[in-house]
Design a protein around this motif. Sequence first.
Motif, PDB file in Angstrom:
ATOM      1  N   ILE A 132       3.605  -1.876   9.193  1.00 26.70           N
ATOM      2  CA  ILE A 132       4.205  -0.634   8.709  1.00 26.70           C
ATOM      3  C   ILE A 132       5.702  -0.782   8.886  1.00 26.70           C
ATOM      4  CG2 ILE A 132       4.227   1.882   8.876  1.00 26.70           C
ATOM      5  CD1 ILE A 132       1.652   1.537  10.646  1.00 26.70           C
ATOM      6  N   VAL A 133       6.420  -0.860   7.793  1.00 21.10           N
ATOM      7  CA  VAL A 133       7.868  -1.038   7.845  1.00 21.10           C
ATOM      8  C   VAL A 133       8.526   0.327   8.001  1.00 21.10           C
ATOM      9  CG1 VAL A 133       9.898  -1.962   6.665  1.00 21.10           C
ATOM     10  CG2 VAL A 133       7.670  -3.080   6.390  1.00 21.10           C
ATOM     11  N   THR A 134       9.378   0.455   8.994  1.00 23.42           N
ATOM     12  CA  THR A 134      10.064   1.719   9.256  1.00 23.42           C
ATOM     13  C   THR A 134      11.574   1.492   9.284  1.00 23.42           C
ATOM     14  OG1 THR A 134      10.128   1.466  11.669  1.00 23.42           O
ATOM     15  CG2 THR A 134       8.141   2.428  10.715  1.00 23.42           C
ATOM     16  N   HIS A 135      12.315   2.597   9.157  1.00 25.00           N
ATOM     17  CA  HIS A 135      13.753   2.580   9.408  1.00 25.00           C
ATOM     18  C   HIS A 135      14.009   3.277  10.733  1.00 25.00           C
ATOM     19  CE1 HIS A 135      15.060   0.958   5.546  1.00 25.00           C
ATOM     20  NE2 HIS A 135      14.146   1.718   4.972  1.00 25.00           N
ATOM     21  N   VAL A 136      15.197   3.095  11.272  1.00 25.39           N
ATOM     22  CA  VAL A 136      15.524   3.696  12.571  1.00 25.39           C
ATOM     23  C   VAL A 136      15.492   5.220  12.481  1.00 25.39           C
ATOM     24  CG1 VAL A 136      17.298   3.907  14.352  1.00 25.39           C
ATOM     25  CG2 VAL A 136      16.860   1.688  13.278  1.00 25.39           C
ATOM     26  N   GLY A 137      16.173   5.770  11.483  1.00 24.65           N
ATOM     27  CA  GLY A 137      16.143   7.207  11.291  1.00 24.65           C
ATOM     28  C   GLY A 137      17.041   7.997  12.211  1.00 24.65           C
ATOM     29  N   GLY A 138      17.993   7.372  12.859  1.00 24.51           N
ATOM     30  CA  GLY A 138      18.958   8.075  13.700  1.00 24.51           C
ATOM     31  C   GLY A 138      20.311   7.406  13.581  1.00 24.51           C
ATOM     32  N   GLU A 139      21.343   8.090  13.999  1.00 18.45           N
ATOM     33  CA  GLU A 139      22.702   7.574  13.839  1.00 18.45           C
ATOM     34  C   GLU A 139      23.140   6.733  15.035  1.00 18.45           C
ATOM     35  OE1 GLU A 139      24.547   7.839  11.170  1.00 18.45           O
ATOM     36  OE2 GLU A 139      23.049   9.037  10.115  1.00 18.45           O
ATOM     37  N   GLY A 140      23.796   5.629  14.762  1.00 19.13           N
ATOM     38  CA  GLY A 140      24.474   4.837  15.774  1.00 19.13           C
ATOM     39  C   GLY A 140      23.594   4.301  16.889  1.00 19.13           C
ATOM     40  N   ALA A 141      24.259   3.923  17.986  1.00 14.72           N
ATOM     41  CA  ALA A 141      23.555   3.346  19.127  1.00 14.72           C
ATOM     42  C   ALA A 141      22.568   4.331  19.739  1.00 14.72           C
ATOM     43  CB  ALA A 141      24.563   2.891  20.181  1.00 14.72           C
ATOM     44  N   LEU A 199       0.830  -1.194   0.000  1.00 19.25           N
ATOM     45  CA  LEU A 199       0.000   0.000   0.000  1.00 19.25           C
ATOM     46  C   LEU A 199       0.868   1.249   0.000  1.00 19.25           C
ATOM     47  CD1 LEU A 199      -2.757  -0.917   2.618  1.00 19.25           C
ATOM     48  CD2 LEU A 199      -3.071  -0.648   0.171  1.00 19.25           C
ATOM     49  N   ASP A 200       0.394   2.267  -0.680  1.00 17.56           N
ATOM     50  CA  ASP A 200       1.086   3.547  -0.708  1.00 17.56           C
ATOM     51  C   ASP A 200       0.602   4.400   0.458  1.00 17.56           C
ATOM     52  OD1 ASP A 200       2.087   6.097  -1.270  1.00 17.56           O
ATOM     53  OD2 ASP A 200       1.957   5.792  -3.436  1.00 17.56           O
ATOM     54  N   PRO A 201       1.495   4.819   1.366  1.00 23.11           N
ATOM     55  CA  PRO A 201       1.065   5.622   2.511  1.00 23.11           C
ATOM     56  C   PRO A 201       0.465   6.970   2.114  1.00 23.11           C
ATOM     57  CG  PRO A 201       3.467   5.558   2.366  1.00 23.11           C
ATOM     58  CD  PRO A 201       2.945   4.547   1.391  1.00 23.11           C
ATOM     59  N   ARG A 202       0.636   7.345   0.840  1.00 19.96           N
ATOM     60  CA  ARG A 202       0.049   8.605   0.371  1.00 19.96           C
ATOM     61  C   ARG A 202      -1.451   8.475   0.107  1.00 19.96           C
ATOM     62  NH1 ARG A 202       4.144   9.703  -4.491  1.00 19.96           N
ATOM     63  NH2 ARG A 202       3.647   7.492  -4.719  1.00 19.96           N
ATOM     64  N   LEU A 203      -2.037   7.319   0.423  1.00 21.81           N
ATOM     65  CA  LEU A 203      -3.480   7.148   0.278  1.00 21.81           C
ATOM     66  C   LEU A 203      -4.234   8.197   1.095  1.00 21.81           C
ATOM     67  CD1 LEU A 203      -3.953   3.274   0.399  1.00 21.81           C
ATOM     68  CD2 LEU A 203      -4.579   4.796  -1.476  1.00 21.81           C
ATOM     69  N   ALA A 204      -3.668   8.572   2.218  1.00 22.10           N
ATOM     70  CA  ALA A 204      -4.271   9.608   3.059  1.00 22.10           C
ATOM     71  C   ALA A 204      -3.247  10.722   3.227  1.00 22.10           C
ATOM     72  CB  ALA A 204      -4.687   9.040   4.407  1.00 22.10           C
ATOM     73  N   PRO A 205      -3.223  11.692   2.303  1.00 22.37           N
ATOM     74  CA  PRO A 205      -2.189  12.740   2.340  1.00 22.37           C
ATOM     75  C   PRO A 205      -2.474  13.820   3.371  1.00 22.37           C
ATOM     76  CG  PRO A 205      -3.690  13.130   0.517  1.00 22.37           C
ATOM     77  CD  PRO A 205      -4.117  11.830   1.154  1.00 22.37           C
ATOM     78  N   GLY A 206      -1.478  14.700   3.528  1.00 20.96           N
ATOM     79  CA  GLY A 206      -1.636  15.830   4.428  1.00 20.96           C
ATOM     80  C   GLY A 206      -1.049  15.559   5.793  1.00 20.96           C
ATOM     81  N   ASP A 208      -6.860 -13.252  -0.936  1.00 24.19           N
ATOM     82  CA  ASP A 208      -5.671 -13.685  -0.191  1.00 24.19           C
ATOM     83  C   ASP A 208      -4.489 -12.751  -0.472  1.00 24.19           C
ATOM     84  OD1 ASP A 208      -4.296 -15.267   1.601  1.00 24.19           O
ATOM     85  OD2 ASP A 208      -3.570 -16.647   0.053  1.00 24.19           O
ATOM     86  N   ILE A 209      -4.761 -11.447  -0.456  1.00 24.16           N
ATOM     87  CA  ILE A 209      -3.727 -10.431  -0.670  1.00 24.16           C
ATOM     88  C   ILE A 209      -3.351  -9.819   0.675  1.00 24.16           C
ATOM     89  CG2 ILE A 209      -3.208  -8.182  -1.706  1.00 24.16           C
ATOM     90  CD1 ILE A 209      -5.111  -8.905  -3.971  1.00 24.16           C
ATOM     91  N   ARG A 210      -2.070  -9.837   0.966  1.00 21.16           N
ATOM     92  CA  ARG A 210      -1.577  -9.235   2.200  1.00 21.16           C
ATOM     93  C   ARG A 210      -1.337  -7.745   1.961  1.00 21.16           C
ATOM     94  NH1 ARG A 210       3.982 -10.935   5.435  1.00 21.16           N
ATOM     95  NH2 ARG A 210       3.745  -9.515   7.212  1.00 21.16           N
ATOM     96  N   LEU A 211      -1.960  -6.917   2.776  1.00 15.97           N
ATOM     97  CA  LEU A 211      -1.819  -5.469   2.662  1.00 15.97           C
ATOM     98  C   LEU A 211      -0.784  -5.000   3.676  1.00 15.97           C
ATOM     99  CD1 LEU A 211      -5.584  -4.465   2.337  1.00 15.97           C
ATOM    100  CD2 LEU A 211      -3.910  -4.783   0.506  1.00 15.97           C
ATOM    101  N   THR A 212       0.299  -4.445   3.189  1.00 12.13           N
ATOM    102  CA  THR A 212       1.365  -3.956   4.047  1.00 12.13           C
ATOM    103  C   THR A 212       1.909  -2.678   3.430  1.00 12.13           C
ATOM    104  OG1 THR A 212       3.451  -4.591   5.129  1.00 12.13           O
ATOM    105  CG2 THR A 212       3.149  -5.298   2.857  1.00 12.13           C
ATOM    106  N   MET A 213       2.693  -1.921   4.166  1.00  9.70           N
ATOM    107  CA  MET A 213       3.196  -0.665   3.618  1.00  9.70           C
ATOM    108  C   MET A 213       4.551  -0.307   4.225  1.00  9.70           C
ATOM    109  SD  MET A 213       0.986   2.350   5.485  1.00  9.70           S
ATOM    110  CE  MET A 213      -0.571   1.766   4.827  1.00  9.70           C
ATOM    111  N   HIS A 214       5.243   0.566   3.519  1.00 11.25           N
ATOM    112  CA  HIS A 214       6.513   1.112   3.995  1.00 11.25           C
ATOM    113  C   HIS A 214       6.274   2.564   4.370  1.00 11.25           C
ATOM    114  CE1 HIS A 214      10.724   1.872   4.480  1.00 11.25           C
ATOM    115  NE2 HIS A 214      11.085   0.713   3.963  1.00 11.25           N
ATOM    116  N   ALA A 215       6.654   2.924   5.578  1.00 12.19           N
ATOM    117  CA  ALA A 215       6.476   4.307   6.018  1.00 12.19           C
ATOM    118  C   ALA A 215       7.279   5.253   5.134  1.00 12.19           C
ATOM    119  CB  ALA A 215       6.910   4.454   7.470  1.00 12.19           C
ATOM    120  N   PRO A 216       6.821   6.487   4.931  1.00 13.06           N
ATOM    121  CA  PRO A 216       7.574   7.463   4.133  1.00 13.06           C
ATOM    122  C   PRO A 216       8.961   7.715   4.720  1.00 13.06           C
ATOM    123  CG  PRO A 216       5.331   8.242   4.544  1.00 13.06           C
ATOM    124  CD  PRO A 216       5.531   7.035   5.401  1.00 13.06           C
TER     125      PRO A 216
END
Length: 251
Positions: free
Chosen positions: A80-89, A1-8, A35-43
Amino acid sequence: LDPRLAPGPPVEALAQVEACAVELAYVGRLARAADIRLTMHAPPGVMLGAANERVAAGAAARLTQLATLLDGLGAVGGVIVTHVGGEGAEGRARWGERARGLPEATRARLAVEHDLGHTAAEVVDMARVVGVPVVFDLLHHHLRPGGLATRAGLAQCLATWSTGGTPEVHLSSPRTEAHLRQRGGQLEARLPRPEEHADLIHPFDLVYLLEMAEGLPNFDVFLEARASDVAVARARDDLRRYAPQWVDRIA
């Protein structure tokens, strides 16, 4: 799924999701019937591990809005798949603390992926404390293995899904062709970055992943390719052509 489905802004987007409850429920029923799995990647801007508190607060609000969207769809196994978004430990510590502070319904939809800034082993250690699953990404692991073999990294990530749900694994092939453009009558070529995704999945990348997964728990493969559905169809054709022994062993 595209997270832009609900913009703003998150608050406005959440209002849109709530206003479309009937439509979302209908679409969700169609997906489950197929039998479709709905998943998304966070912006990309959603960074719980950011040093900036304002950025982190915005990330938390956006994640809650996206979780509400998946809940409205009744997305079984959707994350919702996310990345850490910060440096190091320090970044990983901030991510963990803020993830624990999310509403329970939001945290239940959360998954985290290792990347060029954090190895699979580092993210697995962080995620175990929080109790969220880790998405294994083959290209990211190739670029930053952290001394960990591919099969071991894949196994560690899959083990974090033990609390339930089918694990999600990302597969992409690196772009190798140059970006060409005309400037001032001259042809210029920009070489791709190592982490850039190709239009299609190289068949031997897919075969390699399947070989590494032999004997490990089953998982869903999310193809990150610029050609989208065309890449999926091509990957299936390539598998039949180059590794037919795997065709009957995957859905």
